[in-house]
Design a protein around this motif. Structure first.
Motif, PDB file in Angstrom:
ATOM      1  N   LYS A  66       0.838  -1.194   0.000  1.00  0.00           N
ATOM      2  CA  LYS A  66       0.000   0.000   0.000  1.00  0.00           C
ATOM      3  C   LYS A  66       0.878   1.250   0.000  1.00  0.00           C
ATOM      4  CE  LYS A  66      -2.156   1.218   3.654  1.00  0.00           C
ATOM      5  NZ  LYS A  66      -3.065   1.224   4.815  1.00  0.00           N
ATOM      6  N   GLY A 112       0.297   5.887   0.053  1.00  0.00           N
ATOM      7  CA  GLY A 112      -0.683   6.961   0.078  1.00  0.00           C
ATOM      8  C   GLY A 112      -0.132   8.230   0.684  1.00  0.00           C
ATOM      9  N   ASN A 116      -5.464   9.855   6.510  1.00  0.00           N
ATOM     10  CA  ASN A 116      -4.646   9.325   5.427  1.00  0.00           C
ATOM     11  C   ASN A 116      -5.519   8.620   4.384  1.00  0.00           C
ATOM     12  OD1 ASN A 116      -4.753   6.415   6.033  1.00  0.00           O
ATOM     13  ND2 ASN A 116      -3.434   6.881   7.786  1.00  0.00           N
ATOM     14  N   THR A 174      -5.110   6.004   1.130  1.00  0.00           N
ATOM     15  CA  THR A 174      -4.154   5.060   0.569  1.00  0.00           C
ATOM     16  C   THR A 174      -4.779   4.214  -0.535  1.00  0.00           C
ATOM     17  OG1 THR A 174      -4.689   3.380   2.244  1.00  0.00           O
ATOM     18  CG2 THR A 174      -2.862   4.871   2.731  1.00  0.00           C
TER      19      THR A 174
END
Length: 201
Positions: free
Chosen positions: A31, A33, A191, A193
């Protein structure tokens, strides 16, 4: 015949949905982000403003009985501008290896659906006294946890086949030190992501 086909399709869908929710499974992926940090400062003489940061790493998911446990490990940079009463602006950057330990549930089937989850996060700060290798070793082994920073995450995600989009809010439970330890700040952030499932079983 049409009724039979409709009933068969319905039963197949229900069976697939049930198996996806109830049968234990394992997934692993990567991941990356961005985050937008908001700092709550311990000194009223300073004001904190938002700046964008980054994160990138790996996640795993173990599911069964309609629930899943999702531990993650990623490198993150959290940034902020701090302005004092004299108008002087300092740019403060916190770099850490973060380990969220999330519990959640999923709705949907056939590769599409939404997830909801929450859980604690342990942040292993990278600074002058602890480099990347030391922080990574501590994070993997969950060593020296009591001296690290803690937060709580709450979020939701959308799965589209092997891709996932997550939006989370992270609330700082402890205050992180900066300016050579003379000041402290509690970090709250959002956040966003994009995750990719590398394999599942």
């Amino acid at each position: 015949m049409k009724k039979f086909t409709l009933i068969a399709a319905l039963l197949f869908g229900v069976a697939h949905f049930a198996s996806a929710q109830l049968i234990p499974n394992f997934q692993f992926g990567a991941k990356a982000g961005v985050n937008l940090s908001s700092f709550s400062l311990s000194n009223n003489n300073f004001d904190g403003s938002n700046r964008a940061g980054y994160l990138g790493g790996f996640w795993a998911r173990v599911g069964g009985l309609g629930f899943h446990f999702q531990p993650e490990l990623y490198l993150t940079g959290k940034n902020v501008n701090i302005e004092d009463d004299n108008g002087n602006v300092n740019r403060v950057k916190f770099t850490s290896i973060d380990v969220p330990l999330l519990v959640g549930s999923k709705v949907g089937a056939l590769g599409f659906g939404g997830r909801f989850y929450t859980g604690p996060l342990i942040s292993f700060k990278i600074n002058d006294s602890q480099n990347f290798g030391g922080a990574f070793s501590d994070a993997v082994r969950l060593r020296d946890v009591k001296n690290q920073n803690f937060a709580w995450q709450l979020g939701a995600g959308v799965d589209i086949q092997d891709l996932s989009i997550d939006l989370r809010y992270e609330y700082g439970l402890t205050k992180q030190t900066y300016n050579e330890g003379n000041s402290k700040a509690r970090i709250n952030l959002f956040n966003l992501t994009l995750a990719y499932k590398i394999f599942s079983m």
